[in-house]
Design a protein around this motif. Structure first.
Motif, short mmCIF file in Angstrom:
data_model
loop_
_atom_site.label_atom_id
_atom_site.label_comp_id
_atom_site.label_asym_id
_atom_site.label_seq_id
_atom_site.Cartn_x
_atom_site.Cartn_y
_atom_site.Cartn_z
N GLY A 77 0.83 -1.19 0.00
CA GLY A 77 0.00 0.00 0.00
C GLY A 77 0.86 1.24 0.00
O GLY A 77 1.76 1.38 -0.82
N THR A 78 0.60 2.11 0.97
CA THR A 78 1.33 3.37 1.07
C THR A 78 2.25 3.33 2.29
O THR A 78 2.02 2.57 3.24
CB THR A 78 0.36 4.56 1.18
OG1 THR A 78 -0.48 4.36 2.31
CG2 THR A 78 -0.50 4.68 -0.08
N PRO A 85 9.28 10.31 3.35
CA PRO A 85 8.46 10.11 2.14
C PRO A 85 9.33 9.78 0.94
O PRO A 85 10.49 10.18 0.86
CB PRO A 85 7.74 11.45 1.97
CG PRO A 85 8.56 12.43 2.73
CD PRO A 85 9.22 11.69 3.84
N PRO A 89 6.90 7.99 -7.34
CA PRO A 89 5.80 7.06 -7.07
C PRO A 89 6.32 5.70 -6.63
O PRO A 89 7.32 5.21 -7.15
CB PRO A 89 5.08 6.98 -8.42
CG PRO A 89 5.42 8.26 -9.10
CD PRO A 89 6.83 8.58 -8.68
N GLU A 90 5.64 5.11 -5.66
CA GLU A 90 6.13 3.86 -5.08
C GLU A 90 4.98 2.93 -4.72
O GLU A 90 3.83 3.35 -4.64
CB GLU A 90 6.94 4.16 -3.82
CG GLU A 90 6.06 4.61 -2.64
CD GLU A 90 6.81 4.71 -1.32
OE1 GLU A 90 7.88 4.10 -1.16
OE2 GLU A 90 6.30 5.41 -0.43
N LEU A 91 5.35 1.68 -4.48
CA LEU A 91 4.50 0.72 -3.81
C LEU A 91 5.25 0.36 -2.53
O LEU A 91 6.47 0.15 -2.57
CB LEU A 91 4.28 -0.52 -4.68
CG LEU A 91 3.28 -1.55 -4.13
CD1 LEU A 91 1.88 -0.94 -3.98
CD2 LEU A 91 3.23 -2.78 -5.02
N TYR A 92 4.54 0.31 -1.41
CA TYR A 92 5.18 0.10 -0.12
C TYR A 92 4.76 -1.24 0.46
O TYR A 92 3.57 -1.59 0.45
CB TYR A 92 4.79 1.23 0.85
CG TYR A 92 5.77 1.41 1.97
CD1 TYR A 92 6.89 2.23 1.81
CD2 TYR A 92 5.61 0.75 3.18
CE1 TYR A 92 7.81 2.39 2.84
CE2 TYR A 92 6.53 0.90 4.20
CZ TYR A 92 7.63 1.72 4.03
OH TYR A 92 8.55 1.87 5.04
N ASN A 94 3.91 -3.06 3.52
CA ASN A 94 3.52 -2.76 4.89
C ASN A 94 3.70 -3.94 5.83
O ASN A 94 3.87 -3.76 7.03
CB ASN A 94 2.05 -2.32 4.94
CG ASN A 94 1.78 -1.10 4.09
OD1 ASN A 94 1.08 -1.19 3.10
ND2 ASN A 94 2.34 0.02 4.46
#
Length: 174
Positions: A77-78, A85, A89-92, A94
């Motif tokens: 997610g984020t 930060p 643009p990224e995918l995190y 979690n």
């Protein structure tokens, strides 16, 4: 072990996430490594129960399966609020947790490869994760062996608990 597949998780899978976290926490505690997730089961902590439920309902949960049984969980997610930060643009990632009964069988790497594929599908050139950086740094080294590069160290201050040392790692899926 049977081949590991990956399926999308959903609201009914919150209990699976808690079971995997409980097993991993117990394993870490048995090794004296309580700095990462403490010693208490996630399934008895209202905050962790709420977190697992939010992950299961949030659309970013994926489960590794072998012989029809969940053997790992990935949540993407984020980024969390306590890490710097991203500058693109990224995918995190979690959450990444695997069934300790199947340790050493590449399940974590399989789930990270799935996260990289999701990033590529979304046209995102950055995959980030953070992890516990305390004790001997073994978890940071594990992510580095998976192709990630350590970038930003950070510390989470927790009232009533020792500070939690963390490390952000990055990967650029091609």
């Amino acid at each position: 072990m049977a081949e590991v597949g990956v399926r999308r998780g959903g609201p009914a899978d919150a209990g699976v996430v808690l079971r995997l976290l409980d097993d991993a926490t117990a394993w870490l505690a048995a090794l004296g490594r309580t700095g990462q997730w403490g010693a208490e089961p996630a399934s008895t902590d209202p905050r962790r129960i709420g977190q697992a439920d939010a992950w299961a309902r949030g659309g970013g949960l994926w489960l590794a399966q072998a012989a029809g049984q969940p053997v790992g969980a990935l949540v993407v997610g984020t980024a969390t609020e306590y890490v710097p930060p991203a500058t693109e643009p990224e995918l995190y990632v979690n959450l990444l947790v695997t069934d300790r009964a199947h340790a050493g069988k590449g399940i974590g790497g399989r789930l990270l490869a799935h996260a990289a594929e999701l990033a590529r599908e979304r046209g995102v050139g950055l995959l980030r994760v953070d992890c516990y950086a305390g004790d001997d740094g073994a978890l940071v080294r594990w992510y580095e062996r998976q192709g990630f590069t350590a970038t930003d160290p950070f510390t989470v201050q927790r009232p009533g608990h020792p500070p939690w040392p963390g490390q952000v790692l990055t990967h650029h899926p091609h």
